[in-house]
Enzyme design. Structure first.
Site: not given
Ligand code: 8IG
Length: 267
Positions: A34, A66, A87-89, A188, A207, A230
């Site tokens: 991203s 993606h 990409r595969t998550h 989280e 990832s 973020n």
């Molecule tokens: I962009 O705050 C992104 N991916 N787990 N936590 C998790 N994955 C994320 C976050 C985040 N921001």
């Protein structure tokens, strides 16, 4: 049989990539997370854009932001880069083999360096949104490994010190930090963010660590970057949103592309 042998499937993918691109060996591979998508246009001259669906073992991504392509790029120094835009998550539920297939295909295509990038939440307030950090180690919180069988791979210096040095020479203001991979797809809880920060994490995402391990197993050197998009849950007043993540990614794309172009030129 090929379907049950990840290395053979990666070799098939590499053969197809060479056919579709006309490039026999790719020297370096990049996975763009991203916010990192623009780098593809900036690092060199596009030789071929391949639909990942035409390459064995790849599946098209279902996540907005993606893309599902593999791009072959010729760098100014004549070397070739493979951009894995498919990409595969882990949270997609297709298993760890699918998650690391791109890395293994890149290794089979000849790549000696794997550059892994992602968008991530910041676990400490000093990591402000819109800034990339260099990954210098990781916490793999998935409780999984891409390696199957009694192959006890060493992960010391997984995020190659020399490559990190090269990245810092492009932008000396870049911070380094520990990336944490959670399984997702939920973000989280605030308690988890506090726990991961105390455990030594700087950035958290969904990832990269499994891919880095697969790259090491395949003998590649790894360079990783996280774009902090973020603050981790609970560190700011607002709840997390995917829209915010996309927005910060878009705003940072140009600078990240330039950073990667500068880094790739040094490798
Ligand atoms: I962009 O705050 C992104 N991916 N787990 N936590 C998790 N994955 C994320 C976050 C985040 N921001």
């Amino acid at each position: 049989m090929t379907n049950n042998d990840p290395k053979a499937l990666a070799q098939q993918a590499a053969t197809r990539i060479a056919e579709l691109s006309g490039v026999a060996k790719h020297d370096i591979a990049l996975t763009l997370g991203s916010g990192w998508g623009k780098a593809a246009e900036l690092i060199g001259e596009t030789v071929a854009v391949m639909d990942a669906a035409e390459v064995p073992g790849f599946r098209s991504s279902g996540v907005v932001g993606h893309s599902g392509t593999l791009t072959s790029i010729r760098l100014a120094n004549g070397k070739h880069a493979l951009i894995i835009g498919a990409r595969t998550h882990l949270y997609e539920g297709h298993g760890v083999r699918s998650v690391v297939h791109g890395v293994r295909a890149a290794a089979a295509a000849g790549a000696e360096i794997m550059v892994l990038t992602n968008g991530a939440g910041g676990l400490k307030l000093e990591h402000t949104p819109g800034r990339p950090i260099i990954i210098n180690d990781h916490l793999n919180m998935t409780a999984l490994s891409p390696i199957e069988g009694a192959n006890f791979v060493d992960l010391t210096n997984l995020y190659d010190a020399e490559l990190r040095e090269a990245a810092r020479s492009v932008d000396p203001t870049l911070a380094e930090g520990v990336y944490v991979q959670m399984p997702g797809p939920h973000y989280e809880t605030p308690a988890e963010v506090r726990y991961l920060a105390q455990a030594g994490g700087d950035a958290v995402g969904m990832s990269t660590t499994l891919e880095a391990i697969a790259a090491r197993e395949a003998g590649m050197r790894v360079l990783g970057f996280s774009l902090i998009t973020n603050p981790g849950a609970g560190l700011a007043a607002d709840p997390l949103s995917h829209a915010e993540v996309i927005e910060v990614g878009k705003a940072s794309e140009g600078a990240l592309g330039e950073l990667l172009a500068g880094v790739v030129a040094k490798l």
